[in-house]
Each structure stands twice: as structure tokens, then as C-alpha cells.
Design an enzyme around this catalytic site. Sequence first.
Site, PDB file in Angstrom:
ATOM      1  N   ASP A   1      -6.580  -3.142   1.011  1.00  0.00           N
ATOM      2  CA  ASP A   1      -6.955  -2.732  -0.351  1.00  0.00           C
ATOM      3  C   ASP A   1      -6.445  -3.754  -1.366  1.00  0.00           C
ATOM      4  O   ASP A   1      -6.669  -3.613  -2.569  1.00  0.00           O
ATOM      5  CB  ASP A   1      -6.493  -1.301  -0.659  1.00  0.00           C
ATOM      6  N   SER A   2      -5.799  -4.821  -0.871  1.00  0.00           N
ATOM      7  CA  SER A   2      -5.487  -5.973  -1.720  1.00  0.00           C
ATOM      8  C   SER A   2      -6.784  -6.621  -2.210  1.00  0.00           C
ATOM      9  O   SER A   2      -6.763  -7.465  -3.105  1.00  0.00           O
ATOM     10  CB  SER A   2      -4.628  -6.996  -0.971  1.00  0.00           C
TER      11      SER A   2
ATOM     12  N   GLU B   1       6.607  -3.703   4.862  1.00  0.00           N
ATOM     13  CA  GLU B   1       6.444  -4.692   3.785  1.00  0.00           C
ATOM     14  C   GLU B   1       7.708  -4.831   2.959  1.00  0.00           C
ATOM     15  O   GLU B   1       8.275  -3.840   2.481  1.00  0.00           O
ATOM     16  CB  GLU B   1       5.257  -4.269   2.892  1.00  0.00           C
TER      17      GLU B   1
ATOM     18  N   GLU C   1      -0.626   4.420   3.864  1.00  0.00           N
ATOM     19  CA  GLU C   1       0.734   4.168   3.389  1.00  0.00           C
ATOM     20  C   GLU C   1       1.543   5.458   3.337  1.00  0.00           C
ATOM     21  O   GLU C   1       1.077   6.464   2.802  1.00  0.00           O
ATOM     22  CB  GLU C   1       0.685   3.539   1.987  1.00  0.00           C
TER      23      GLU C   1
ATOM     24  N   LYS D   1      -5.583   2.219   8.157  1.00  0.00           N
ATOM     25  CA  LYS D   1      -4.155   2.101   7.795  1.00  0.00           C
ATOM     26  C   LYS D   1      -3.890   2.968   6.572  1.00  0.00           C
ATOM     27  O   LYS D   1      -4.676   2.964   5.629  1.00  0.00           O
ATOM     28  CB  LYS D   1      -3.793   0.642   7.513  1.00  0.00           C
TER      29      LYS D   1
ATOM     30  N   ASP E   1      -7.822  -0.448   5.271  1.00  0.00           N
ATOM     31  CA  ASP E   1      -6.940   0.364   4.425  1.00  0.00           C
ATOM     32  C   ASP E   1      -7.707   1.558   3.878  1.00  0.00           C
ATOM     33  O   ASP E   1      -8.815   1.400   3.345  1.00  0.00           O
ATOM     34  CB  ASP E   1      -6.447  -0.473   3.230  1.00  0.00           C
TER      35      ASP E   1
HETATM   36  O1  KIV Z   1      -3.755  -4.542   1.368  1.00  0.00           O
HETATM   37  C1  KIV Z   1      -3.117  -5.412   1.993  1.00  0.00           C
HETATM   38  O2  KIV Z   1      -3.435  -6.614   1.963  1.00  0.00           O
HETATM   39  C2  KIV Z   1      -1.968  -4.987   2.773  1.00  0.00           C
HETATM   40  C3  KIV Z   1      -1.090  -6.058   3.332  1.00  0.00           C
HETATM   41  C4  KIV Z   1      -0.210  -6.569   2.263  1.00  0.00           C
HETATM   42  C5  KIV Z   1      -0.323  -5.591   4.489  1.00  0.00           C
HETATM   43  O3  KIV Z   1      -1.730  -3.821   2.927  1.00  0.00           O
END
Ligand code: KIV
Length: 271
Positions: free
Chosen positions: A51-52, A189, A122, A120, A90
Amino acid sequence: MSIHKPIKVVTTHQLKEMKAKGEKIAMLTAYDYSMAKIIDQAGIDIILVGDSASNVMAGNETTLPITLDHMIWHATSVVKAVKRAFVVVDVPFGSYQGNSSEALRSCVRIMKESGAHAVKMEGGLEIKESVQRVLSAGIPVMGHLGLTPQSIYKYGTYSTRAKEEEEAQKLLEDAALLTALGCFGMVLEKIPADLAKKAAESVKIPIIGIGAGPDADGQVLVLHDMLGITQDFKPRFLRQYADLNKIMTEAFENYVSDIKSKSFPNESESY
Ligand code: KIV
């Protein structure tokens, strides 16, 4: 052609075996077809559709604004390019924290519509029911502890997490919980290296670190950061493998200059 390709070389089973054998796992983010193709061909084990994307693709300050539809769009593009890597997506902010039914609905959409291999999420104990429900549907889940960017406004800073004993203890408990629930791996992280080492030694599933030192079972970086496209983000943990910002800027400047000077296109570039 179906988006669900039958043969994928990297599996959750292989990832666990890699940890058992001490073979480090290489993971990188990707958000689009062209980059994912290059990354996959380079031998990356896991591609994370992070989600980056909210930051590096859409220009948002945080990961909070990205939606489930956006994530599925990015994931679908990545999956089309990948022949070998294991693709994890994510689950975005607001699409799994409410309750486990919402989490399951979101994850089923990701899996069905994108053809990705895992999701994934959090958090630890706070999202236990959601993780359980998604796993019970047969969807592989990767955890994410330590600095969790979707909770940025709770903590107010992107500084190193779990430096204090209490938070470190909770992280180890959450890592044990996610393992017991059946997660196939987790990202840790921006935490102290010795804590990541302890976590990696205490569970059988792969721990992928970002800013978590050398003793994690693998490493992940954000694509645009490691390629040097991002200009204003240089944390200590970031190793920059190229200066694409410089290379691309020069290419664009040369292109503009060639057009202005009428040297492009020349005769051999014309019909
Ligand atoms: O969204 C992302 O890029 C991440 C990484 C920083 C692990 O969750």
C-alpha cells in the site's frame, strides 16, 4: 486467458523451507506490470504489492487513502507479469479492521480479482479474528508488526518502534500469535536489530525485515526507494542500488533538448 496461472515456482512451503535451511528471502515491492516483469526475471522470491503505492504511485503523504479497488488494480497488473515470484498484496486501511467478515470479503476480492497468492495485514492481537477468518478460507496471510504505517496517526511518527521493553514484549507475543494462527510469514518494520533476531529465532515462519537488521530471514525494500527514484526519503536502513532519478532526469532533459533543437526525429527515425 485466465489470470490464474497454474505454475508458480515460489510457494509458502518453499519460503518456510528457505528459512529452515538458512537461505535468505529477497522481497521487493511492485505496483505495475513492467516493473514486476523485470523484478521477477531478476529472481526475487516475493513481490509485495504494497500500500506504499499510496505514497510512491499516487503522491499521498500516508498509506491511508489507498482503496481496495486501487490495490486490486495494482495487483492485477503485477500478477500478469509474474512467472516465478510469490505475490502478496497489502489489504488497505479500512478494509479489514472493522470485523472479520469485512476482512474476509476484502481478501476474497483481492484473491479472486487479481490472481495474487496471499495478503498482508498490519497488526497482531487487535486483528486476531480477521486473520483467523481469512486463513480459514484458505488464503495465505502475512503479518506486519513493528512500524505499521496504517497506524501512523496513533503514534504520530515514523521513528523506530519497540525500543522499550513493554512494546518489544508485545511484539514478540504478537509474532508468536500470528505464527500460531497459521500465518506463513511476517514483515517486521523499523525495530531494533536484536529484537528482530529474537523474533526470527522464536518462530518457525519467515521474518522479513525492513529496517530490522541482518538477522531477519529476508529483507524487503520499497522499489522506488532502492532505485533512487524517491528523493526525500533516506532512512539509515535504505540501501540505494541505483540513482534512477539522475538517469531519468538526464534522459528527459536530453529528449526535450533534442525536440527543441529539431535533432529528433532524424531521417533514419522517419518514414
Ligand atoms: O507497503 C509497503 O511497501 C510495505 C513495506 C514497507 C513492507 O508494507
